[in-house]
Design an enzyme around this catalytic site. Structure first.
Site, PDB file in Angstrom:
ATOM      1  N   HIS A  22       0.761  -1.118  -0.293  1.00 47.72           N
ATOM      2  CA  HIS A  22       0.191  -0.284   0.413  1.00 47.72           C
ATOM      3  C   HIS A  22       0.931   1.391  -0.355  1.00 47.72           C
ATOM      4  CE1 HIS A  22      -3.339   2.188   2.272  1.00 47.72           C
ATOM      5  NE2 HIS A  22      -3.839   2.294   0.238  1.00 47.72           N
ATOM      6  N   LYS A  45       3.259   3.743  -1.197  1.00 41.93           N
ATOM      7  CA  LYS A  45       3.488   5.412  -2.594  1.00 41.93           C
ATOM      8  C   LYS A  45       4.894   6.440  -2.054  1.00 41.93           C
ATOM      9  CE  LYS A  45      -1.290   4.417  -1.816  1.00 41.93           C
ATOM     10  NZ  LYS A  45      -2.179   4.279  -0.647  1.00 41.93           N
ATOM     11  N   ASP A  93      17.150   9.527  -8.645  1.00 40.63           N
ATOM     12  CA  ASP A  93      18.509   9.534  -7.994  1.00 40.63           C
ATOM     13  C   ASP A  93      19.327   9.574  -6.737  1.00 40.63           C
ATOM     14  OD1 ASP A  93      18.949   9.975 -10.560  1.00 40.63           O
ATOM     15  OD2 ASP A  93      19.182  11.785 -11.807  1.00 40.63           O
ATOM     16  N   HIS A 124      -8.581  12.171   0.927  1.00 41.43           N
ATOM     17  CA  HIS A 124      -8.164  10.763   1.289  1.00 41.43           C
ATOM     18  C   HIS A 124      -6.392  11.183   1.753  1.00 41.43           C
ATOM     19  CE1 HIS A 124      -5.648   7.112  -1.071  1.00 41.43           C
ATOM     20  NE2 HIS A 124      -6.805   6.267  -0.273  1.00 41.43           N
ATOM     21  N   LYS A 182      -3.694  10.965   5.057  1.00 39.81           N
ATOM     22  CA  LYS A 182      -3.426  10.055   6.031  1.00 39.81           C
ATOM     23  C   LYS A 182      -2.228  10.969   7.355  1.00 39.81           C
ATOM     24  CE  LYS A 182      -3.833   7.361   2.384  1.00 39.81           C
ATOM     25  NZ  LYS A 182      -4.924   6.448   2.819  1.00 39.81           N
ATOM     26  N   ASP A 240       0.725  18.462  19.273  1.00 41.21           N
ATOM     27  CA  ASP A 240       1.763  19.882  20.162  1.00 41.21           C
ATOM     28  C   ASP A 240       2.950  20.079  19.597  1.00 41.21           C
ATOM     29  OD1 ASP A 240       0.378  18.336  21.991  1.00 41.21           O
ATOM     30  OD2 ASP A 240       1.389  17.474  22.861  1.00 41.21           O
TER      31      ASP A 240
END
Length: 475
Positions: free
Chosen positions: A217, A219, A224, A393, A395, A400
């Protein structure tokens, strides 16, 4: 009568032959007693269907963790050498234990001197990604859950092919289940034109398979060895145009500096897992000259074959050590019991806990199931916000003013227990302020859930949500 007797005997024998080995295998995995009993009841009460469900969704393949650990050790040697020069750097005292925990469990080394750019839409992210691809001189490493055969997917594929023809080494990993609707022609075209493209854990029936619980999952893209991207966006036009029902919003970050070593390590681990080939060329970890920026970062991987649930443990530690606030964003809210406990404890201690979820998700089942978790959160004092401007979508977590994270992991059982995930954690105030601004902007486009109205929703609706909640590990 005789036929009936033989049929009954055959079914009973089959029942014993199938159920007994499956039950023994389940118990030897030493899971939490509640989970073990739940699976045993399913197999005993609905034997043939139950065994089928266990075979497809319940098997634990943690024995493969030794492969991953060996690979992690091999490919991190060079990045470890670069880390030696930073040992004298002082780690932030308030998260020193967390940083040490990630380092020991995950070989997730903390790197100083990083520069961060944040992208909150496909309109911003994909031009930056394409520009980085165009600038590649030596190699491009890309791993994604979905690589769609749409206008954007073909544009990225053409850019990769163009660089491969110029002699740049291009490696791509896509998840076979995530791309089960994508025609093979997209990947075959890339392969014919010099791109080394591989499917992660190929399956015969990707929509219903015993490996559906163990998906890649992450991404990540590395150019380089000195520029990297990580976040929640797949290669798909929906992040630009939205779906047929609603616009999509997501968050991705570009990293320049030594933390790219962590992104490179994550890719090389996945490459070995996918191809059984270890590659550790010096040019994959180039020397970073000068000071790129002031950000301290760690790239943390988590997978179902590790000894420890690294990302889940990290989230729990942040929640339990929070003093003022914790803001979280997740498209799917199906938390594990451990994360639920940490969220309740954090809120009951007087910390301002806010969770942003979409008003409507891309899955009605997930939407119904997630609502069943809201009751406990609201009772503990957690504030739940519904994002109203489309499907969010992202995450994200920020706490703090001195720690934040962005990556591929949702706050759900699948991400914390069943998938191969990667998040990047930042520990400096400047980067945290950037992510906090993103979250505050999303809060401004969200509505606070009305507690009284929600808690008094109709009984049939509450019952239905609770029924669907039973499917949470599969959603």
């Amino acid at each position: 009568m005789l036929l009936y007797s033989w049929t009954t005997t055959f079914l009973l024998m089959t029942y014993v032959i199938v159920i007994l080995p499956a039950s023994v295998a389940l118990m030897l995995e030493n899971r939490q007693p509640a989970k073990t009993l739940a699976w045993l009841l399913v197999m005993l009460l609905v034997p043939y269907v139950g065994v089928g469900l266990f075979f497809f969704f319940g098997r634990n393949q943690r024995k493969e963790r030794f492969i991953s650990l060996h690979t992690l050790d091999m490919v991190t040697r060079r990045s470890m050498a670069h880390f030696e020069e930073q040992r004298s750097r002082q780690l932030p005292s308030n998260y020193k234990e967390l940083i040490t925990q990630f380092t020991k469990q995950n070989v997730a080394l903390p790197y100083n001197d990083n520069e961060i750019d944040v992208y909150t839409s496909g309109y911003d992210f994909f031009p930056a990604l394409l520009a980085a691809i165009q600038s590649a001189k030596d190699h491009i490493h890309l791993v994604t859950y979905i690589f769609d055969d749409d206008a954007l997917g073909r544009l990225v594929a053409d850019a990769l092919i163009d660089k491969a023809r110029q002699g740049v080494k291009v490696k791509v990993i896509y998840d076979d289940v995530g791309c089960w609707r994508v025609k093979d022609r997209l990947f075959e075209n890339m392969s014919r034109n010099g791109v080394d493209v591989r499917a992660f854990m190929p399956v015969l029936f990707p929509a219903f398979t015993s490996k559906i619980n163990y998906r890649l999952h992450r991404k990540i893209c590395v150019i380089d060895g000195n520029v990297g991207f990580i976040g929640g966006m797949n290669i798909a036009i929906r992040y630009v145009k939205g779906s047929r029902k609603q616009p999509w919003r997501d968050t991705h970050v570009r990293v320049r500096g030594k933390a790219v070593y962590g992104l490179q390590t994550a890719f090389l681990v996945d490459w070995h897992f996918t191809t059984d080939t270890i590659i550790d060329a010096p040019n994959y970890f180039p020397t970073v000259g000068g000071k790129a920026g002031g950000s301290l970062a760690q790239v943390v991987m988590s997978d179902p074959i590790s000894q420890w649930p690294e990302l889940e443990q990290g989230y729990v530690r942040v929640l339990l050590e929070a003093k003022k606030y914790v803001y979280l964003e997740s498209p799917y809210f199906l938390p594990t019991e451990t994360v639920m406990f940490a969220l309740r404890t954090c809120a009951l201690a007087g910390v301002d806990v806010r969770i942003i979820v979409p008003r409507h998700t891309d899955s009605k089942l997930v939407e119904w199931a997630s609502r069943s978790y809201f009751d406990e959160m609201l009772e503990a004092g957690v504030k739940i916000f519904l994002y109203m401007k489309g499907f969010n979508h992202s995450k994200l977590m920020v706490c703090d003013d001195n720690i934040c994270t962005c990556g591929s992991a949702n706050i759900d059982i699948r991400s914390f227990e069943n998938n191969f995930e990667a998040n990047i954690f930042f520990y400096d105030e400047a980067t945290v302020a950037k992510i906090k601004q993103v979250v505050e902007n999303d809060l401004g486009q969200s509505e606070l859930l009305d507690v009284k109205r929600f808690m008094h929703r109709p009984f049939p609706k509450r019952l239905w949500e609770s029924v669907i909640r039973l499917l949470s590990p599969l959603l």
